[in-house]
Design an enzyme around this catalytic site. Structure first.
Site, PDB file in Angstrom:
ATOM      1  N   SER A 212       0.843  -1.192   0.000  1.00  0.00           N
ATOM      2  CA  SER A 212       0.000   0.000   0.000  1.00  0.00           C
ATOM      3  C   SER A 212       0.874   1.237   0.000  1.00  0.00           C
ATOM      4  O   SER A 212       2.032   1.203   0.436  1.00  0.00           O
ATOM      5  CB  SER A 212      -0.894   0.013   1.252  1.00  0.00           C
ATOM      6  OG  SER A 212      -1.543   1.265   1.408  1.00  0.00           O
ATOM      7  N   TYR A 226      -2.389  -0.504  10.283  1.00  0.00           N
ATOM      8  CA  TYR A 226      -2.394  -0.682   8.826  1.00  0.00           C
ATOM      9  C   TYR A 226      -1.083  -0.181   8.231  1.00  0.00           C
ATOM     10  O   TYR A 226      -0.440  -0.886   7.450  1.00  0.00           O
ATOM     11  CB  TYR A 226      -3.580   0.067   8.211  1.00  0.00           C
ATOM     12  CG  TYR A 226      -3.716  -0.176   6.717  1.00  0.00           C
ATOM     13  CD1 TYR A 226      -4.197  -1.390   6.239  1.00  0.00           C
ATOM     14  CD2 TYR A 226      -3.358   0.804   5.795  1.00  0.00           C
ATOM     15  CE1 TYR A 226      -4.324  -1.627   4.877  1.00  0.00           C
ATOM     16  CE2 TYR A 226      -3.481   0.578   4.434  1.00  0.00           C
ATOM     17  CZ  TYR A 226      -3.961  -0.635   3.984  1.00  0.00           C
ATOM     18  OH  TYR A 226      -4.071  -0.864   2.621  1.00  0.00           O
TER      19      TYR A 226
END
Length: 321
Positions: A212, A226
């Site tokens: 990501s 995350y």
């Protein structure tokens, strides 16, 4: 959810050749876009893995019924239920694919979860106590986020190594570990013709990790877990690229910015220039073009790299890229 069949015919012909590709995917969002691109561009076999078999089967039906679906392709897509955090579950999938095809050219690690959402609370905190509490929001959820986003990248990649090496052997590369300055791996190019590849096609087996843009951002997006777990996934994939280089297995990382998915369902459709200079979420075409390059002949010389697909988001936030 990215619409099915979103990859247009103009993206065909990227030189996939006779590649048996195993994307480790969620059946929506980026995962569906990748599966669609591979399916429409000549992959001989695409396995779609996930915990919810009914969702996977629905994805296969949608891809096969798309107007862009190739003709006579009913046996290309296969859905398999798998828990990527359970090595026994992964081993069972490996055994099934070994019996079915005997090799895997490309493994795509794409399983992911958001984990505890602490970002908004961190930036809204007006006292040190509020900040303290925000930082440990959903503390018990960190383990699950790391198990899926990070640990599974290593576990799944490890379980598939024999099938990846089998793909190399099938294409004429000598198996095993090769070390030493000036000591290149032997390659019997006559094997390429036997598998329908051209003599200049020296692609080695390939692992692609979908991390990501959060892997490199110092701004907390969804939550600390995350960012941390995706950063670890990207770094461990780079580490794999180093120690797997002696085993003829390439590893690359793709770091998407905002893309339509279950995780971004509440995100805005338009972004300001201080958020995403491109002004929008990524599309199926954006991720498809990048993946097709990496798995195609044009990507054969790419190894140990990290590729952003974020519309410029990294450039307008504090980051460590």
């Amino acid at each position: 959810m990215v619409r099915c069949g979103a990859t247009p015919p103009c993206l065909r012909g990227h030189g996939l050749g006779r590649r048996s590709v195993l994307p480790l995917l969620t059946p929506t969002g980026i995962g569906l876009a990748i599966a669609s691109a591979l399916y429409q561009n000549g992959a001989t076999k695409v396995y779609i893995l996930g915990r919810r078999l009914n969702i996977l089967q629905d994805a296969v039906k949608k891809l096969e019924s798309s107007p862009s679906a190739p003709k006579s392709s009913s046996s290309v897509l296969t859905a398999i239920s798998c828990d990527v955090t359970d090595l026994d579950s992964v081993r069972a999938v490996v055994a099934q694919i070994e019996k079915d095809t005997g090799y895997v050219d490309v493994l795509i690690n794409n399983a992911g979860v958001l984990g505890p959402k602490s970002g908004e609370a961190i930036y809204k905190a007006e006292s040190i106590e509020q900040l303290r509490d925000a930082m440990v929001t959903g503390w018990d959820g960190w383990a699950s986020a790391f198990a899926i986003n990070t640990q599974a990248v290593i576990g799944v990649s490890a379980m598939f190594l024999p099938l990846l090496e089998a793909a190399n052997t099938r294409r004429g590369f000598a198996p095993g570990r090769v070390t030493g300055t000036g000591n290149a791996r032997e390659h019997d190019k006559s094997k390429l013709k036997e598998v329908g590849a051209t003599e200049d096609d020296d692609r080695m087996a390939h692992i692609i990790t979908i991390a990501s843009v959060a892997s490199y951002m110092r701004w907390v997006s969804a939550g600390l877990a995350y960012n941390a777990s995706k950063s670890a996934a990207a770094h461990m994939s780079k580490m794999m690229a180093t120690f797997l280089s002696e085993w003829a297995i390439r590893v690359n990382v793709v770091c998407p910015g905002p893309y339509p998915s279950e995780m971004t369902a509440t995100n805005p459709l338009k972004y300001g220039t201080n958020q995403v200079p491109q002004g929008r979420m990524g599309s199926a075409n954006d991720i498809a073009g990048l993946i097709l390059f990496l798995v195609g002949k044009g990507g054969a010389y790419v190894n140990g790299t990290s590729h952003l697909s974020d519309g410029g988001r990294m450039g307008v936030f504090p980051a460590a890229y």
